[in-house]
Design a protein around this motif. Structure first.
Motif, mmCIF file in Angstrom:
data_model
loop_
_atom_site.group_PDB
_atom_site.id
_atom_site.type_symbol
_atom_site.label_atom_id
_atom_site.label_comp_id
_atom_site.label_asym_id
_atom_site.label_seq_id
_atom_site.Cartn_x
_atom_site.Cartn_y
_atom_site.Cartn_z
ATOM 1 N N VAL A 19 12.146 -31.683 3.258
ATOM 2 C CA VAL A 19 12.092 -32.628 4.202
ATOM 3 C C VAL A 19 11.373 -33.443 2.699
ATOM 4 O O VAL A 19 10.933 -33.049 1.011
ATOM 5 N N ARG A 20 12.936 -34.639 2.687
ATOM 6 C CA ARG A 20 12.663 -35.591 1.779
ATOM 7 C C ARG A 20 11.579 -36.380 1.829
ATOM 8 O O ARG A 20 10.952 -36.603 2.461
ATOM 9 N N GLY A 21 11.124 -36.548 -0.086
ATOM 10 C CA GLY A 21 10.158 -37.389 -0.803
ATOM 11 C C GLY A 21 9.088 -36.872 0.019
ATOM 12 O O GLY A 21 7.237 -36.493 -1.284
ATOM 13 N N LEU A 22 8.731 -35.215 0.846
ATOM 14 C CA LEU A 22 6.855 -34.200 0.486
ATOM 15 C C LEU A 22 7.251 -33.331 -0.673
ATOM 16 O O LEU A 22 8.291 -32.842 -1.581
ATOM 17 N N ARG A 23 6.120 -33.245 -0.545
ATOM 18 C CA ARG A 23 5.788 -32.845 -2.280
ATOM 19 C C ARG A 23 4.714 -31.408 -1.768
ATOM 20 O O ARG A 23 3.963 -32.225 -1.024
ATOM 21 N N LEU A 24 5.245 -30.492 -1.429
ATOM 22 C CA LEU A 24 3.418 -29.523 -0.815
ATOM 23 C C LEU A 24 3.465 -28.639 -2.222
ATOM 24 O O LEU A 24 3.463 -28.264 -2.634
ATOM 25 N N VAL A 25 1.814 -29.179 -1.696
ATOM 26 C CA VAL A 25 0.746 -28.167 -2.300
ATOM 27 C C VAL A 25 0.094 -26.846 -1.549
ATOM 28 O O VAL A 25 -0.180 -26.764 -0.467
ATOM 29 N N GLU A 26 -0.319 -26.101 -3.033
ATOM 30 C CA GLU A 26 -0.950 -24.653 -2.453
ATOM 31 C C GLU A 26 -1.920 -24.931 -2.023
ATOM 32 O O GLU A 26 -2.931 -26.118 -2.547
ATOM 33 N N LEU A 27 -2.264 -23.911 -1.186
ATOM 34 C CA LEU A 27 -3.557 -24.197 -0.566
ATOM 35 C C LEU A 27 -4.085 -22.682 -1.010
ATOM 36 O O LEU A 27 -4.038 -22.438 -0.332
ATOM 37 N N PRO A 28 -5.110 -22.989 -1.096
ATOM 38 C CA PRO A 28 -5.553 -21.696 -1.753
ATOM 39 C C PRO A 28 -6.163 -20.933 -0.723
ATOM 40 O O PRO A 28 -6.773 -21.599 0.919
ATOM 41 N N ASN A 29 -6.554 -19.603 -0.362
ATOM 42 C CA ASN A 29 -6.573 -18.991 0.482
ATOM 43 C C ASN A 29 -6.322 -19.226 1.800
ATOM 44 O O ASN A 29 -7.025 -18.966 2.787
ATOM 45 N N ALA A 30 -4.839 -19.846 1.740
ATOM 46 C CA ALA A 30 -4.568 -20.032 3.356
ATOM 47 C C ALA A 30 -4.377 -19.823 4.294
ATOM 48 O O ALA A 30 -4.620 -20.047 5.166
ATOM 49 N N ASP A 31 -4.457 -17.998 3.848
ATOM 50 C CA ASP A 31 -4.266 -17.063 5.264
ATOM 51 C C ASP A 31 -5.622 -16.382 5.846
ATOM 52 O O ASP A 31 -5.292 -16.105 6.924
ATOM 53 N N GLN A 32 -6.494 -17.218 5.092
ATOM 54 C CA GLN A 32 -7.829 -17.660 5.797
ATOM 55 C C GLN A 32 -7.763 -17.909 7.237
ATOM 56 O O GLN A 32 -7.896 -18.699 7.430
ATOM 57 N N CYS A 33 -8.712 -17.536 8.344
ATOM 58 C CA CYS A 33 -9.292 -18.559 9.281
ATOM 59 C C CYS A 33 -9.739 -19.478 9.202
ATOM 60 O O CYS A 33 -10.865 -19.779 8.164
ATOM 61 N N CYS A 34 -9.516 -20.478 10.183
ATOM 62 C CA CYS A 34 -9.961 -21.706 9.755
ATOM 63 C C CYS A 34 -11.725 -21.721 10.081
ATOM 64 O O CYS A 34 -12.384 -22.837 10.565
ATOM 65 N N GLY A 35 -11.326 -20.917 11.632
ATOM 66 C CA GLY A 35 -12.699 -20.383 12.048
ATOM 67 C C GLY A 35 -13.099 -20.827 13.671
ATOM 68 O O GLY A 35 -13.911 -21.412 14.276
ATOM 69 N N PHE A 36 -11.750 -21.766 13.980
ATOM 70 C CA PHE A 36 -11.852 -22.341 15.410
ATOM 71 C C PHE A 36 -12.110 -21.058 16.418
ATOM 72 O O PHE A 36 -12.688 -20.978 16.935
ATOM 73 N N GLY A 37 -10.320 -20.748 16.826
ATOM 74 C CA GLY A 37 -10.753 -19.461 17.610
ATOM 75 C C GLY A 37 -10.859 -19.537 18.834
ATOM 76 O O GLY A 37 -11.217 -18.385 19.413
ATOM 77 N N GLY A 38 -11.044 -20.548 19.454
ATOM 78 C CA GLY A 38 -10.485 -20.990 20.708
ATOM 79 C C GLY A 38 -12.226 -20.981 21.258
ATOM 80 O O GLY A 38 -12.856 -21.708 20.459
#
Length: 257
Positions: free
Chosen positions: A162-181
């Motif tokens: 994507v032009r103009g977009l700067r992608l920043v690494e998210l620490p522990n990205a693979d951890q669940c956010c806790g929603f889970g329906g």
């Protein structure tokens, strides 16, 4: 190729802009996409809670609504995972107990269901979709897309183009956010604790926008970001990929600002 959009219940009810973004994006890429109005829920909430028999009508409606198409595209790893992995379970049970003896055959004959990034990268063979989004973005890989579908680096490859977009690494990205329906309802304290960890990592990136492929997760994380007045907004990946200089993206209703 006849392509159908499965918009999902959450998007239909709360985030219609995501479905509209998918249509704009696919049409820009030369894909004609239909919206079968007979579609309802994919049945995932019932299956996840153990009510397989109650999911039979939803699965039957799904296969009937999308019959005759070459592919189904959905802006949700969660719902794509349900169609690909749970519908067969529901159909086999319906055959065994006689509630819908023909469902297994209908499910087997149904067109393939793709999560949006799978369709773009694997079917259309594109990573640069002509998008423009001049902001710092961090990406949260949702559990179903990461673990059930195995989308891998497809979303990141699309974002990196994507032009103009700067992608920043998210620490522990693979951890669940806790929603889970329904998990968020049954285990609210644990859900909030997991969400708090995710929000802390998001804020630590300094990104302006958190992006993901499921609005259910973004709703959970975005609510916490809003309550903390973080200034970080949340957006579905489809809305960023659909954005151009002529049609800039706007935050979804209720997104953190």
């Amino acid at each position: 190729m006849r392509v159908a959009l499965m918009v999902t219940c959450v998007n239909d009810a709360m985030f219609p802009g995501t479905g509209a973004a998918v249509v704009r994006l696919l049409r820009r890429l030369g894909v004609e996409v239909d919206f079968p109005e007979a579609q309802t829920c994919c049945g995932q909430p019932m299956v996840n809670t153990g009510y397989l028999d109650e999911a039979v009508p939803a699965v039957r409606t799904y296969v009937d609504a999308f019959a005759g198409y070459d592919a189904i595209v959905t802006p949700s790893g969660s719902c794509a995972g349900s169609a690909r992995h749970q519908h067969g379970l529901v159909a086999r049970r319906a055959g065994e107990n006689g509630s819908d003896p023909g469902l297994a055959e209908a499910v087997a004959a149904a067109p393939p269901t793709y999560e949006l990034t799978e369709f773009l990268v694997d079917v259309l063979g594109v990573t640069d979709v002509g998008a423009y989004f001049p902001h710092a973005v961090t990406y949260h890989p949702t559990c179903h897309s990461l673990r059930m579908l195995g989308v891998g680096d497809r979303p990141r490859r699309l974002l990196e183009a994507v032009r103009g977009l700067r992608l920043v690494e998210l620490p522990n990205a693979d951890q669940c956010c806790g929603f889970g329906g329904t998990f968020a309802l049954k285990n609210s304290d644990t859900s909030v604790a997991m969400g708090s960890d995710k929000v802390r990592h998001v804020r630590g990136t300094g990104a302006e926008v958190l992006v993901a492929g499921d609005n259910s997760c973004l709703m959970h994380i975005g609510g916490m970001l809003t309550r903390q007045r973080s200034g970080v907004r949340v957006m579905h990946l489809a809305e960023i990929l659909a954005a151009t200089e002529d049609e800039p993206a706007a935050p979804a209703p209720g997104a953190a600002r």
